[in-house]
Scaffold this active site. Structure first.
Site, PDB file in Angstrom:
ATOM      1  N   CYS A 165      70.779  28.007  -5.677  1.00  0.00           N
ATOM      2  CA  CYS A 165      71.222  26.417  -6.217  1.00  0.00           C
ATOM      3  C   CYS A 165      71.638  25.832  -4.715  1.00  0.00           C
ATOM      4  O   CYS A 165      72.407  26.227  -4.112  1.00  0.00           O
ATOM      5  CB  CYS A 165      72.187  26.744  -7.127  1.00  0.00           C
ATOM      6  SG  CYS A 165      73.065  25.022  -7.260  1.00  0.00           S
ATOM      7  N   THR A 182      72.924  22.558  -5.223  1.00  0.00           N
ATOM      8  CA  THR A 182      73.314  21.267  -5.457  1.00  0.00           C
ATOM      9  C   THR A 182      74.615  20.929  -4.799  1.00  0.00           C
ATOM     10  O   THR A 182      74.865  19.652  -4.565  1.00  0.00           O
ATOM     11  CB  THR A 182      73.734  21.464  -7.066  1.00  0.00           C
ATOM     12  OG1 THR A 182      72.780  21.674  -7.790  1.00  0.00           O
ATOM     13  CG2 THR A 182      74.554  20.272  -7.631  1.00  0.00           C
TER      14      THR A 182
HETATM   15  P1  5GP Z   1      72.831  33.148  -9.730  1.00  0.00           P
HETATM   16  O1  5GP Z   1      72.884  34.337 -10.998  1.00  0.00           O
HETATM   17  O2  5GP Z   1      71.390  33.554  -9.269  1.00  0.00           O
HETATM   18  O3  5GP Z   1      73.999  33.090  -8.868  1.00  0.00           O
HETATM   19  O4  5GP Z   1      72.556  32.073 -10.622  1.00  0.00           O
HETATM   20  C1  5GP Z   1      71.836  31.810 -11.710  1.00  0.00           C
HETATM   21  C2  5GP Z   1      72.063  30.491 -12.465  1.00  0.00           C
HETATM   22  O5  5GP Z   1      71.628  29.522 -11.116  1.00  0.00           O
HETATM   23  C3  5GP Z   1      70.936  30.033 -13.423  1.00  0.00           C
HETATM   24  O6  5GP Z   1      71.361  30.751 -14.608  1.00  0.00           O
HETATM   25  C4  5GP Z   1      70.997  28.591 -13.419  1.00  0.00           C
HETATM   26  O7  5GP Z   1      72.145  27.981 -14.220  1.00  0.00           O
HETATM   27  C5  5GP Z   1      71.095  28.055 -11.966  1.00  0.00           C
HETATM   28  N1  5GP Z   1      70.029  27.562 -11.538  1.00  0.00           N
HETATM   29  C6  5GP Z   1      68.737  27.888 -11.428  1.00  0.00           C
HETATM   30  N2  5GP Z   1      67.686  27.457 -10.662  1.00  0.00           N
HETATM   31  C7  5GP Z   1      68.628  26.453 -10.146  1.00  0.00           C
HETATM   32  C8  5GP Z   1      68.046  25.381  -9.445  1.00  0.00           C
HETATM   33  O8  5GP Z   1      66.922  25.015  -9.015  1.00  0.00           O
HETATM   34  N3  5GP Z   1      69.215  24.469  -9.032  1.00  0.00           N
HETATM   35  C9  5GP Z   1      70.387  24.669  -9.254  1.00  0.00           C
HETATM   36  N4  5GP Z   1      71.091  23.711  -8.957  1.00  0.00           N
HETATM   37  N5  5GP Z   1      70.648  25.611 -10.160  1.00  0.00           N
HETATM   38  C10 5GP Z   1      69.731  26.520 -10.408  1.00  0.00           C
END
Ligand code: 5GP
Length: 347
Positions: free
Chosen positions: A186, A188
């Site tokens: 992400c 953001t």
């Molecule tokens: P991880 O477990 O990889 O740290 O986080 C997974 C989460 O990242 C997902 O469940 C979703 O909420 C968030 N996420 C997935 N794709 C994106 C994206 O393209 N942009 C953002 N801002 N968050 C994402």
């Protein structure tokens, strides 16, 4: 004048569990299953409350087949067709107890969700997922879906503050997805400067949700089994993982070979990669808020599940929790400046 909230907010990496005296003999005695009855749907859930993210790489039917054997949950991504769902339901009815159908807030998304739920009546969970759960439009959308499906359990998000958790629960959602900006792919926080350290978001949102008999999912930011334990310790009812489940056989995409090493592609759902795949490019009005990475190929997800569940059982043993249910009550976090002497995550 802009306000600055100077309360310190913490991330997983800023804390460790303080060990506590315990009468548990071995980690094999720890029970990770939880049973919840949801506030609005009135449905009951039993399982190990770990969820594969509804990203198109990890929220696959193949992932659900393995995870559900361990009573783990999978939010299935929104890009499968109604026909795909029918086949899955016919061939793997035993998985339906531990999967949700995902949807965004667009009209086409809602139409497809309705068609899936009609085609698969045994499906009990809906995951309403938008990048920014703060819009009035999303609140209205949650109300609409609750009106159409009074008995389904609705997950909704993402948000990071107590007042919005309450608003979504009062609008009909059962389980609120918490996390803005912590995801491994992400961007953001970089693109917008918006976010909230995940451990504090979970502590605060769990308190608001539990006050209304609602539940929360800690979504994103777990890079090792210890982070999953910290999310539960902070009060999360469920923990969702993307990156930790990426790179396995059960993920979509091909294995890539580079300089004798094997990788799989993992990308954010609003990354250029996902946008190109599904909508033919990044829409002009929004920045891509996701990255694309090559993660080392890690074989069968079974091994990773064992690693995460083993870690979690061990955490429970260190703090004297015989059940996952007791973990947050037994948790005292200590603030640290370094949570580990080598980089966590990765291989
Ligand atoms: P991880 O477990 O990889 O740290 O986080 C997974 C989460 O990242 C997902 O469940 C979703 O909420 C968030 N996420 C997935 N794709 C994106 C994206 O393209 N942009 C953002 N801002 N968050 C994402």
């Amino acid at each position: 004048m802009p306000r600055v909230d100077s309360d310190l907010k913490l991330d997983f990496k800023d804390v460790l569990f303080r060990p506590k005296r315990s009468s548990l003999k071995s980690r094999s005695e720890v029970d990770l299953q939880r049973t919840f009855t949801f506030r609005n749907s009135k449905q009951t859930y039993t399982g190990i409350p770990i969820i594969a993210a509804n990203m198109d790489t990890t929220g696959t039917f193949e992932m659900a087949q393995v995870l559900s054997k361990h009573t783990l949950f999978t939010t299935i991504h929104k890009h499968y067709s109604v026909e795909d769902w029918k086949n899955f339901a016919a061939n793997h009815p035993e998985c339906l107890e531990h999967v949700a159908a995902s949807s965004g807030s667009g009209n086409a998304d809602l139409e497809k969700l309705c068609a899936i739920l009609e085609a698969v009546p045994a499906l009990k969970y809906i995951c309403l997922d938008v990048a920014n759960g703060y819009s009035e439009y999303f609140v209205e959308f949650v109300k609409t879906v609750r009106g159409k499906f009074p008995k389904h359990t609705i997950m909704a998000g993402n948000v990071v503050t107590g007042e919005m958790v309450e608003e979504l629960i009062l609008s009909g959602a059962d389980i609120i997805k918490v996390g803005i900006g912590p995801g491994s792919v992400c961007t953001t926080r970089i693109k917008t400067g918006v976010g909230y350290p995940q451990l504090s978001a979970v502590i605060e949102c769990a308190d608001s949700a539990h006050g209304l008999k609602g539940h929360i999912i800690s979504d994103g930011g777990c890079s090792c089994p210890g982070d999953v334990a910290k999310a539960f310790g902070a009060g999360a009812d469920f923990v969702m993982m993307g990156g930790m489940l990426a790179g396995h056989d059960q993920c979509s995409g091909e294995v890539i070979e580079k300089n004798g090493k094997m990788y799989k592609l993992f990308y954010g759902m609003s990354s250029d990669t996902a946008m190109k795949k599904y909508v033919g490019g990044v829409a002009e009005y929004r920045a891509s808020e996701g990255r694309t990475v090559e993660v080392p190929y890690r074989g069968d997800v079974e091994n990773t599940i064992r690693d995460v569940l083993g870690g979690l059982r061990s955490t429970c043993t260190y703090v004297g929790a015989a059940k996952l249910k007791e973990l947050s009550r037994r948790t005292t976090f200590i603030r640290v400046t370094q949570h580990c002497s080598f980089p966590a995550g990765g291989d």
